[in-house]
Design a protein around this motif. Sequence first.
Motif, PDB file in Angstrom:
ATOM      1  N   LEU A  30      36.455  36.836  47.511  1.00 30.07           N
ATOM      2  CA  LEU A  30      36.984  35.721  46.741  1.00 30.07           C
ATOM      3  C   LEU A  30      37.315  36.246  45.360  1.00 30.07           C
ATOM      4  O   LEU A  30      36.447  36.791  44.669  1.00 30.07           O
ATOM      5  CB  LEU A  30      35.957  34.590  46.648  1.00 30.07           C
ATOM      6  N   VAL A  31      38.568  36.108  44.948  1.00 28.09           N
ATOM      7  CA  VAL A  31      39.008  36.556  43.631  1.00 28.09           C
ATOM      8  C   VAL A  31      39.294  35.331  42.776  1.00 28.09           C
ATOM      9  O   VAL A  31      40.088  34.474  43.160  1.00 28.09           O
ATOM     10  CB  VAL A  31      40.259  37.453  43.728  1.00 28.09           C
ATOM     11  N   VAL A  32      38.634  35.260  41.636  1.00 24.75           N
ATOM     12  CA  VAL A  32      38.822  34.155  40.704  1.00 24.75           C
ATOM     13  C   VAL A  32      39.525  34.687  39.474  1.00 24.75           C
ATOM     14  O   VAL A  32      39.014  35.569  38.778  1.00 24.75           O
ATOM     15  CB  VAL A  32      37.469  33.522  40.314  1.00 24.75           C
ATOM     16  N   VAL A 190      35.468  38.267  39.595  1.00 27.43           N
ATOM     17  CA  VAL A 190      35.843  37.268  38.604  1.00 27.43           C
ATOM     18  C   VAL A 190      36.454  37.954  37.382  1.00 27.43           C
ATOM     19  O   VAL A 190      35.901  38.934  36.870  1.00 27.43           O
ATOM     20  CB  VAL A 190      34.618  36.445  38.148  1.00 27.43           C
ATOM     21  N   LYS A 191      37.578  37.452  36.940  1.00 24.84           N
ATOM     22  CA  LYS A 191      38.178  37.886  35.672  1.00 24.84           C
ATOM     23  C   LYS A 191      38.489  36.652  34.847  1.00 24.84           C
ATOM     24  O   LYS A 191      38.945  35.632  35.372  1.00 24.84           O
ATOM     25  CB  LYS A 191      39.471  38.672  35.913  1.00 24.84           C
ATOM     26  N   THR A 192      38.249  36.745  33.547  1.00 27.01           N
ATOM     27  CA  THR A 192      38.583  35.650  32.635  1.00 27.01           C
ATOM     28  C   THR A 192      39.569  36.144  31.597  1.00 27.01           C
ATOM     29  O   THR A 192      39.797  37.358  31.458  1.00 27.01           O
ATOM     30  CB  THR A 192      37.323  35.109  31.925  1.00 27.01           C
ATOM     31  N   GLU A 193      40.138  35.209  30.860  1.00 28.97           N
ATOM     32  CA  GLU A 193      41.111  35.570  29.827  1.00 28.97           C
ATOM     33  C   GLU A 193      40.472  36.391  28.704  1.00 28.97           C
ATOM     34  O   GLU A 193      41.174  37.027  27.921  1.00 28.97           O
ATOM     35  CB  GLU A 193      41.747  34.301  29.247  1.00 28.97           C
ATOM     36  N   LYS A 194      39.131  36.391  28.614  1.00 32.74           N
ATOM     37  CA  LYS A 194      38.441  37.130  27.555  1.00 32.74           C
ATOM     38  C   LYS A 194      38.115  38.568  27.949  1.00 32.74           C
ATOM     39  O   LYS A 194      37.700  39.361  27.107  1.00 32.74           O
ATOM     40  CB  LYS A 194      37.148  36.398  27.173  1.00 32.74           C
ATOM     41  N   ASP A 195      38.284  38.922  29.236  1.00 27.59           N
ATOM     42  CA  ASP A 195      37.993  40.288  29.658  1.00 27.59           C
ATOM     43  C   ASP A 195      38.954  41.276  29.008  1.00 27.59           C
ATOM     44  O   ASP A 195      40.150  40.989  28.858  1.00 27.59           O
ATOM     45  CB  ASP A 195      38.077  40.404  31.189  1.00 27.59           C
TER      46      ASP A 195
END
Length: 830
Positions: A30-32, A190-195
């Motif tokens: 699962l990629v978020v 999981v990747k976020t815009e802050k990574d």
Amino acid sequence: MKHPLIKPDTVEQRLYQLNLAGKALEGSSLVVLPTGLGKTIIALFVIASRLQRFGGKALILSPTKPLVDQHAAFFKKVMTLPEEEILAFTGSIAPAEREKLWAQGKLIVSTPQVIENDLLTKRISLEDVSHITFDEAHRAVGNYAYTFIAEKYFESAKNPHVLGITASPGSSDEKISEVCQALHVENVAVKTEKDRDVRPYVQEKEIEWLQVLLPAEMAEIRSYLEKIFDDRLGTIRELGFSAGSGKYISKKDLLLLQKQLQGEIRMGGDPAIFSAMSVVAEMMKVNHAVEMVETQGLETLRKYLEKLDAEASSSSASKAAKRLMDDLYMRKALYRVKECDIEHPKLELARKIVSEQLEENPDSRVIVFTNYRDTAEIVANALSDAPGIVPIRFVGQGSRHKDKGLTQKQQAEILDKFRAGEYNVLVATSVAEEGLDIPSTDMVLFYEPIPSEIRSIQRKGRTGRQQKGRVIVLVTKGTRDEAYYWSSKSKEKRMLNSMHGLEAILTPKAPKKSSELSDFEGLSCISELKLGLQEIGLKEIGSENRDENEDSDNNSLADSRKNGEEREEDKNINLERSSDENGKKDGNEETDGNVKERQKTLVDFVAASGESAKKSLRIVIDHRETKCGVAKTLDRLGMELSFVALEVGDYVVSDRLAVERKRTDDFASSLIDGKRNLFAQLSDLARVYEKPVLIIEGEDLFTSRQINPNAIYGSLVSIAIDFGVSILYSRDEEETASILKVLAKREQTENKREINPHGKKSASTLAEQQEYLISSISNIGPKAARNLLLHFGSVEAILRADIEELKGVKLIGPKTAARIREVLESPYKG
């Protein structure tokens, strides 16, 4: 990006996408990833690698037809596969045609309902599918088609591999775990815009919330409604029940009370329970009206109250509706609503915000989200009065009271015109939240906050893709707007924490995580990535997580199967550990064993029983029943299913026993709606089959519609005594399926009865006989039959018509016209 299956110079190389693709190739994942950062690109890399390594087919599932068409166009543009091998499947393609296309396709993009139906009817097999991408994977819960497809896929595929992609899987550990288990997920990334590796590709997104005050006139109308609500709340308490524990009674509290009352009715409660149910129905209507005045405005409220007034004036009106509209304070509220010409302050503020945005940047595109269609219409009309604003309302396909929905073709045309600039403002309901490809949207305006973190994230993701974006949320101070706003923010935060927690649990531990790479190492990785996805997908990216002795380029099919079996064992361990870890985190004292015990259902029991039966049980199902979950559960129970157009009954289990299935709401509606022919259906069932059975499914038989319980009891007695039909009850679709299997076992195994669907429904009118005669021709459905009769005027005229004349009728194409003539002209060879 260089890869044999990807066209040169079509895909930009981004390290975080390749990293996520590499992790996804280690096992079903699962990629978020936030909206607009290329989840489809990650799917492309994974699909290309899986097809090159294992061959076979790849399948991409997306929830809507516009998304299917969008994805199919993208993959045709970037992949080197011949265009005829990249296919889009939707319900508009005939099942027989889909079966042929499936054989030739290499990459199929489809809505899940189509694949689900084709699996149930055995038109396709997933045996040679080496990869499935589940777009908007957060939908893989409950009875949604994703869960059934994933289950069948891992049962039958030689080399199964899944990628789920989503921007928002849900706020709670339970929801996220449910998605992971449904899709057989082994890894979460999981990747976020802050990574750090994502940040260079993220456009600045300014998020602000603006407050408005509720005008005195609206506050006065709200006070009338609140007095009605408080009065009904007092009545509920006098009857011995309670709704909620705090000062504020929410819709959720009312639904819980309603469920409690339904349970007591089934246990033979006293008459006070029926009175309480009626009062709760009033409270829910009033609660909705309060929300209208607080968050939407008087025009929306007026439409709602007028609808209630019309409902109360009809001959089939319930006592609750009549009592509510006769209330003095409700009459006052309705009078004041009609008298006031004031609009909600949000409307003027929305006009101002959108006007300023378009004045500063005339090429801007703006999306205004509203929760209700009526509000969308009001906002679109208000914006159209302002210079420079060209708005268009964008809603779903379903039709509502005096409001016809948009077809998919109309939706696509509106989006094309929005992209082209013919419209610069899209005033949309929830239909625009998922998957729209509108890269130039500069601003998203929430007309009201929403408590759902998934929908909130999807809405925000419509902006800030290619350039700086703005998100503005309008909030009415001192109303439920504020509660919804903070609820959504809290759930978003919880979701991110849950995802990272699950990522840590499900992702195998490694000596060094990719996130720990130094800048230098990261740059050196990029040079290695240029070798192509086949090399990097399973080697460089995340190679520290793999067996050092594994040669990914030379893996044999047997080795890959062995590895798949090992991963399956690891997955079971990880998912059990996930449930346990999440339980501890939430302070839940349930043990892992308790969770498993709770999840045991009647379906498990029935599946276990009868395993020794030498001959598989069969059941014939009406093809219209594929839309419900009963058929899927029967398939899981090992039943041999056949789908045909049954004229009598929904399920046939022997030559003498057939079953009509009715949801409780359908059953109740048939008692007051003359167009619903329940008793005619049961009459045919009893006439044709020796052992007719009616299954009533659901837990709200006495509460789904405001009908006197005596009327329902009278109908049940008549069905059993006058028609001789046995009545069975089930809580849900799973229990219905379990009952059907028990009936089939009794008839086919114990009584040695053969299965034999038969019987025709009674044609009570000449028109019905004419329609039946024409629809009996192959490929002619009821609608097409009616169209032919309306066009030609008689059966005789249809029989005399040539192919060209037949083609002039709606729903009659060249093939169908030719088939009609073939049936009429061919010599009989009995």
